[in-house]
Motif scaffolding. Structure first.
Motif, PDB file in Angstrom:
ATOM      1  N   ASP A 108     -20.169  46.054   1.418  1.00  0.00           N
ATOM      2  CA  ASP A 108     -21.347  46.537   1.283  1.00  0.00           C
ATOM      3  C   ASP A 108     -21.824  46.686  -0.293  1.00  0.00           C
ATOM      4  O   ASP A 108     -21.231  47.625  -0.917  1.00  0.00           O
ATOM      5  N   LEU A 109     -22.664  45.832  -0.726  1.00  0.00           N
ATOM      6  CA  LEU A 109     -23.145  46.037  -2.153  1.00  0.00           C
ATOM      7  C   LEU A 109     -23.787  47.126  -2.516  1.00  0.00           C
ATOM      8  O   LEU A 109     -24.933  47.499  -1.945  1.00  0.00           O
ATOM      9  N   ARG A 110     -23.435  47.637  -3.646  1.00  0.00           N
ATOM     10  CA  ARG A 110     -24.236  49.018  -4.178  1.00  0.00           C
ATOM     11  C   ARG A 110     -24.542  48.698  -5.584  1.00  0.00           C
ATOM     12  O   ARG A 110     -23.780  48.019  -6.418  1.00  0.00           O
ATOM     13  N   GLU A 111     -25.858  49.389  -5.788  1.00  0.00           N
ATOM     14  CA  GLU A 111     -26.211  49.190  -7.248  1.00  0.00           C
ATOM     15  C   GLU A 111     -25.312  50.087  -8.227  1.00  0.00           C
ATOM     16  O   GLU A 111     -25.308  51.268  -7.891  1.00  0.00           O
ATOM     17  N   GLY A 112     -24.996  49.324  -9.132  1.00  0.00           N
ATOM     18  CA  GLY A 112     -24.208  49.953 -10.288  1.00  0.00           C
ATOM     19  C   GLY A 112     -24.988  50.826 -11.371  1.00  0.00           C
ATOM     20  O   GLY A 112     -26.343  50.802 -11.332  1.00  0.00           O
ATOM     21  N   LEU A 113     -24.479  51.239 -12.433  1.00  0.00           N
ATOM     22  CA  LEU A 113     -25.104  51.713 -13.946  1.00  0.00           C
ATOM     23  C   LEU A 113     -25.809  50.686 -14.739  1.00  0.00           C
ATOM     24  O   LEU A 113     -26.736  51.057 -15.398  1.00  0.00           O
ATOM     25  N   GLY A 114     -25.260  49.483 -14.523  1.00  0.00           N
ATOM     26  CA  GLY A 114     -26.003  48.662 -15.487  1.00  0.00           C
ATOM     27  C   GLY A 114     -25.488  48.774 -16.895  1.00  0.00           C
ATOM     28  O   GLY A 114     -26.173  48.041 -17.765  1.00  0.00           O
ATOM     29  N   LEU A 115     -24.518  49.271 -17.170  1.00  0.00           N
ATOM     30  CA  LEU A 115     -23.879  49.609 -18.585  1.00  0.00           C
ATOM     31  C   LEU A 115     -22.947  48.341 -19.123  1.00  0.00           C
ATOM     32  O   LEU A 115     -22.696  48.334 -20.197  1.00  0.00           O
ATOM     33  N   LEU A 116     -22.357  47.762 -18.197  1.00  0.00           N
ATOM     34  CA  LEU A 116     -21.508  46.386 -18.366  1.00  0.00           C
ATOM     35  C   LEU A 116     -22.066  45.387 -17.606  1.00  0.00           C
ATOM     36  O   LEU A 116     -22.611  45.540 -16.194  1.00  0.00           O
ATOM     37  N   ASP A 117     -21.957  44.235 -18.272  1.00  0.00           N
ATOM     38  CA  ASP A 117     -22.590  42.803 -17.587  1.00  0.00           C
ATOM     39  C   ASP A 117     -21.542  42.386 -16.577  1.00  0.00           C
ATOM     40  O   ASP A 117     -20.846  41.404 -16.940  1.00  0.00           O
ATOM     41  N   VAL A 118     -21.064  43.140 -15.547  1.00  0.00           N
ATOM     42  CA  VAL A 118     -20.109  42.795 -14.641  1.00  0.00           C
ATOM     43  C   VAL A 118     -20.429  43.173 -13.079  1.00  0.00           C
ATOM     44  O   VAL A 118     -21.546  43.978 -13.033  1.00  0.00           O
ATOM     45  N   THR A 119     -19.934  42.347 -12.246  1.00  0.00           N
ATOM     46  CA  THR A 119     -20.183  42.696 -10.826  1.00  0.00           C
ATOM     47  C   THR A 119     -19.075  42.720 -10.111  1.00  0.00           C
ATOM     48  O   THR A 119     -17.942  41.957 -10.343  1.00  0.00           O
ATOM     49  N   THR A 120     -18.899  43.381  -9.012  1.00  0.00           N
ATOM     50  CA  THR A 120     -17.530  43.540  -8.335  1.00  0.00           C
ATOM     51  C   THR A 120     -17.651  43.318  -6.888  1.00  0.00           C
ATOM     52  O   THR A 120     -18.522  43.964  -6.219  1.00  0.00           O
ATOM     53  N   THR A 121     -16.962  42.513  -6.366  1.00  0.00           N
ATOM     54  CA  THR A 121     -16.689  42.409  -4.902  1.00  0.00           C
ATOM     55  C   THR A 121     -15.273  42.281  -4.425  1.00  0.00           C
ATOM     56  O   THR A 121     -14.263  42.339  -5.170  1.00  0.00           O
ATOM     57  N   ARG A 122     -15.328  42.507  -3.047  1.00  0.00           N
ATOM     58  CA  ARG A 122     -13.897  42.614  -2.464  1.00  0.00           C
ATOM     59  C   ARG A 122     -13.002  41.153  -2.696  1.00  0.00           C
ATOM     60  O   ARG A 122     -13.568  40.108  -2.489  1.00  0.00           O
ATOM     61  N   GLY A 123     -11.887  41.455  -3.365  1.00  0.00           N
ATOM     62  CA  GLY A 123     -11.053  40.100  -3.316  1.00  0.00           C
ATOM     63  C   GLY A 123     -10.207  39.632  -2.084  1.00  0.00           C
ATOM     64  O   GLY A 123     -10.003  40.485  -1.193  1.00  0.00           O
ATOM     65  N   PRO A 124      -9.479  38.861  -2.227  1.00  0.00           N
ATOM     66  CA  PRO A 124      -8.747  38.175  -1.073  1.00  0.00           C
ATOM     67  C   PRO A 124      -7.319  38.955  -0.888  1.00  0.00           C
ATOM     68  O   PRO A 124      -6.820  38.797   0.257  1.00  0.00           O
ATOM     69  N   GLY A 179     -10.128  43.802 -17.494  1.00  0.00           N
ATOM     70  CA  GLY A 179     -11.381  44.808 -17.967  1.00  0.00           C
ATOM     71  C   GLY A 179     -12.431  44.033 -18.735  1.00  0.00           C
ATOM     72  O   GLY A 179     -12.476  42.577 -18.413  1.00  0.00           O
ATOM     73  N   ALA A 180     -13.175  44.639 -19.069  1.00  0.00           N
ATOM     74  CA  ALA A 180     -14.463  44.181 -20.060  1.00  0.00           C
ATOM     75  C   ALA A 180     -14.799  45.135 -21.193  1.00  0.00           C
ATOM     76  O   ALA A 180     -14.725  46.533 -20.999  1.00  0.00           O
ATOM     77  N   VAL A 181     -15.390  44.484 -22.127  1.00  0.00           N
ATOM     78  CA  VAL A 181     -15.832  45.165 -23.317  1.00  0.00           C
ATOM     79  C   VAL A 181     -17.135  44.798 -23.610  1.00  0.00           C
ATOM     80  O   VAL A 181     -17.771  43.297 -23.490  1.00  0.00           O
ATOM     81  N   GLN A 182     -18.548  45.486 -23.837  1.00  0.00           N
ATOM     82  CA  GLN A 182     -19.529  45.351 -24.073  1.00  0.00           C
ATOM     83  C   GLN A 182     -19.992  46.449 -24.929  1.00  0.00           C
ATOM     84  O   GLN A 182     -20.337  47.210 -24.684  1.00  0.00           O
ATOM     85  N   GLY A 183     -19.910  46.080 -26.717  1.00  0.00           N
ATOM     86  CA  GLY A 183     -20.427  47.056 -27.507  1.00  0.00           C
ATOM     87  C   GLY A 183     -19.110  48.104 -27.589  1.00  0.00           C
ATOM     88  O   GLY A 183     -17.911  47.715 -27.715  1.00  0.00           O
TER      89      GLY A 183
END
Length: 235
Positions: A108-124, A179-183
């Motif tokens: 079930d997708l929930r809205e995040g904080l939008g501070l990183l340009d990423v999206t997360t879904t359940r993996g295999p 991981g991810a880096v944005q600024g």
């Protein structure tokens, strides 16, 4: 020279010992003579606008949802990013910094904080076990990052975010990156706590917050811990 480290919502995002990251940053700053303080913020407390480094850790699905709701209402983390503070988030904390994240078996997708340009879904498959990555843009032995991952979410990066590292052993984001880096916003999956295992990464966060480089610290016990962890994951 002073530094405020802010540990965010440990009652929600602190089930994997990630609070140790705050202790590592505090001690490595103090060993260098920096006047560093630790502020712990729990739900109901306002995030300080004076913080230099904000830390989020791991948590369960319900805790993630609650943390997002509270952090949106508070607004302090967004203000911190706007004034160029450092934000370092692990696992669930990493996921909620993105645009959206999935919870439960139904993803079930929930809205995040939008501070990183990423999206997360359940993996295999669930990512559980030691992870070894190579820190992008860095060279030498300190560029190898170790930790323990335990997550069901796989994270896709948008164009504004870049991977923190490339996976050698483990799953990470699920696409060969980790991981991810944005600024000055950094997200990563490994626990450990990850900054205890990887002091160069801890110093990188301190340098970003302070705005200048730091002289290396000679701590033989830290070098020995890294040697053992690297040897274990490499087999």
């Amino acid at each position: 020279m002073s530094l405020e480290i802010v540990l965010v919502y440990q009652s929600l995002l602190g089930i994997y010992g990630d609070q140790g990251n705050a202790k590592v940053l505090l001690k490595r700053a103090q060993w260098r003579g920096i006047d560093a303080t630790l502020t712990q913020v729990e739900p109901g407390d306002a995030l300080p606008d004076s913080g230099d480094i904000f830390l989020l850790g791991g948590g369960e699905d319900g805790a993630q949802t609650s943390a997002v709701r509270l952090l949106k209402a508070d607004g302090g983390l967004h203000r911190a990013v706007d004034r160029d503070a450092v934000v370092f988030a692990v696992c669930a904390g990493y996921q909620i910094l993105g645009h959206s994240f999935g919870v439960g078996d139904a993803d079930d997708l929930r809205e995040g904080l939008g501070l990183l340009d990423v999206t997360t879904t359940r993996g295999p498959e669930r990512a559980v076990g030691e992870i070894l990555t190579h820190w992008n843009g860095h060279e030498g032995e300190q560029a190898w990052l170790t930790g323990f991952e335990n997550h069901g979410g796989y994270t896709a990066l948008g164009p504004q975010a870049t991977p923190l590292a490339t996976v050698e052993v483990g799953i990470g984001n699920g696409d060969g990156t980790e991981g991810a880096v944005q600024g000055k916003v950094l997200g990563t999956y490994p626990h450990g706590p990850v900054l205890a295992r990887n002091p160069a990464l801890a110093d990188h966060l301190l340098e970003q917050a302070l705005g200048h480089g730091l002289d290396p610290l000679e701590r033989w016990e830290h070098d020995e811990l890294r040697r053992q962890r690297l040897a274990a994951v490499r087999g």
